[in-house]
Design a protein around this motif. Structure first.
Motif, short mmCIF file in Angstrom:
data_model
loop_
_atom_site.label_atom_id
_atom_site.label_comp_id
_atom_site.label_asym_id
_atom_site.label_seq_id
_atom_site.Cartn_x
_atom_site.Cartn_y
_atom_site.Cartn_z
N CYS A 197 0.84 -1.19 0.00
CA CYS A 197 0.00 0.00 0.00
C CYS A 197 0.88 1.25 0.00
CB CYS A 197 -0.89 -0.02 1.24
SG CYS A 197 -2.04 1.34 1.35
N GLU A 198 0.55 2.17 -0.87
CA GLU A 198 1.21 3.47 -0.92
C GLU A 198 0.17 4.53 -0.58
OE1 GLU A 198 2.74 3.92 -4.86
OE2 GLU A 198 3.73 1.96 -4.81
N ASN A 234 -0.77 8.50 -0.07
CA ASN A 234 -0.39 9.87 -0.39
C ASN A 234 -1.55 10.77 0.01
OD1 ASN A 234 0.75 12.20 -1.37
ND2 ASN A 234 0.55 11.64 -3.54
N GLU A 280 -5.38 9.71 -0.57
CA GLU A 280 -5.47 8.71 -1.63
C GLU A 280 -4.43 7.64 -1.37
OE1 GLU A 280 -6.17 9.38 -6.15
OE2 GLU A 280 -3.99 9.26 -5.90
N HIS A 315 -2.96 3.66 -3.02
CA HIS A 315 -2.98 2.61 -4.03
C HIS A 315 -2.49 1.33 -3.37
CE1 HIS A 315 -3.29 6.09 -6.65
NE2 HIS A 315 -3.86 5.25 -7.51
N GLU A 372 -2.13 -3.07 -3.66
CA GLU A 372 -2.12 -4.29 -4.46
C GLU A 372 -2.21 -5.44 -3.47
OE1 GLU A 372 0.63 -6.26 -7.92
OE2 GLU A 372 1.67 -5.43 -6.18
N ASP A 418 -6.26 -1.67 -6.18
CA ASP A 418 -7.24 -0.75 -5.60
C ASP A 418 -6.71 0.68 -5.53
OD1 ASP A 418 -9.09 -2.81 -5.06
OD2 ASP A 418 -8.18 -3.22 -3.11
N ARG A 419 -7.58 1.60 -5.87
CA ARG A 419 -7.36 3.00 -5.51
C ARG A 419 -8.36 3.30 -4.41
NH1 ARG A 419 -9.26 6.08 -9.52
NH2 ARG A 419 -10.92 7.02 -8.30
N GLU A 451 -9.68 5.95 -1.25
CA GLU A 451 -9.70 7.35 -0.86
C GLU A 451 -10.23 7.46 0.57
OE1 GLU A 451 -12.06 9.45 -3.75
OE2 GLU A 451 -10.73 8.88 -5.40
N TRP A 476 -11.69 5.43 4.99
CA TRP A 476 -11.07 4.84 3.80
C TRP A 476 -12.02 3.84 3.16
CZ3 TRP A 476 -6.80 6.49 1.51
CH2 TRP A 476 -5.87 7.22 2.25
N ILE A 525 -12.89 1.91 -1.05
CA ILE A 525 -12.42 1.68 -2.42
C ILE A 525 -13.14 2.62 -3.37
CG2 ILE A 525 -12.29 0.01 -4.31
CD1 ILE A 525 -12.16 -2.20 -2.11
N ARG A 580 -11.57 -0.63 -8.04
CA ARG A 580 -10.89 -1.93 -7.94
C ARG A 580 -10.83 -2.54 -9.33
NH1 ARG A 580 -11.81 -6.43 -3.54
NH2 ARG A 580 -10.11 -5.20 -2.66
#
Length: 185
Positions: free
Chosen positions: A88-89, A91, A94, A96, A98, A122-123, A125, A131, A133, A136
């Motif tokens: 997970c990243e 920012n 938001e 992203h 996997e 997944d993106r 927000e 949080w 999805i 997806r």
């Protein structure tokens, strides 16, 4: 380093950990909803305008659960979605993620189980502090089938058998040894 700087860094680290936990809970709740055929739980992890792309099928998050349940019920007796590797990243608001998924799906008739491996891209927000999805996309990397007739041999006799609804023992609170009646193999 000043105490104010240390406190700021600590707050940032705690926020990051809270965000990671909330994102992973979101991914895991969607998988749990799948395997309990809990359309409400599945839908709860998407925003109203969230989208799920499963191969050629694109559904909004809130309608995805009913579609997925019907699709699974038409082919399978039972299934388990296992989330494994998760990155997970984050920012700001938001993220992203996997998440690798391995699905075991026993085909109607009970003699064949299909195993499938893929990933959820997944993106997510954070809106109003929550949080969910926003998008997806699902990949399929491999699939195989094998004999599962051993389940009818008595090898698992007496084990609890899961249900595709809220009568599944995982919903029982408190979970007790002599609690609600359960289905068994």
């Amino acid at each position: 380093m000043s105490n104010d700087d240390e406190l700021k860094q600590l707050r940032e680290r705690v926020q990051y950990l809270e965000d990671r936990a909330a994102i992973l809970d979101c991914v895991m709740n969607q998988a749990r909803g799948h395997d309990r055929h809990d359309a409400d739980l599945m839908g709860s992890v998407y925003f109203e305008d969230g989208v799920d792309e499963h191969g050629p099928v694109i559904k909004t998050g809130p309608e995805y659960g009913d579609w997925a349940n019907a699709a699974h019920e038409s082919v399978f007796e039972d299934h388990l979605h296992n989330i494994t590797t998760h990155t997970c990243e984050i920012n700001g608001d938001e993220a992203h993620a996997e998440s690798y998924v391995m699905g075991a799906m026993r085909i109607k008739g009970g003699k064949i189980v299909s195993l499938m491996g893929g990933r959820y891209l997944d993106r997510l927000e954070r809106r109003d502090g929550v949080w969910k999805i926003a998008l997806r996309r699902c990949t399929v990397e491999w699939m195989m089938s094998g004999d599962s007739s051993v389940l009818a041999s008595g090898a698992v006799k007496g084990f609890i058998k899961g249900k595709w609804d809220r009568t599944d023992p995982s919903y029982t609170r408190p979970l007790l040894l002599d609690g609600e009646p359960v289905s068994r193999w």
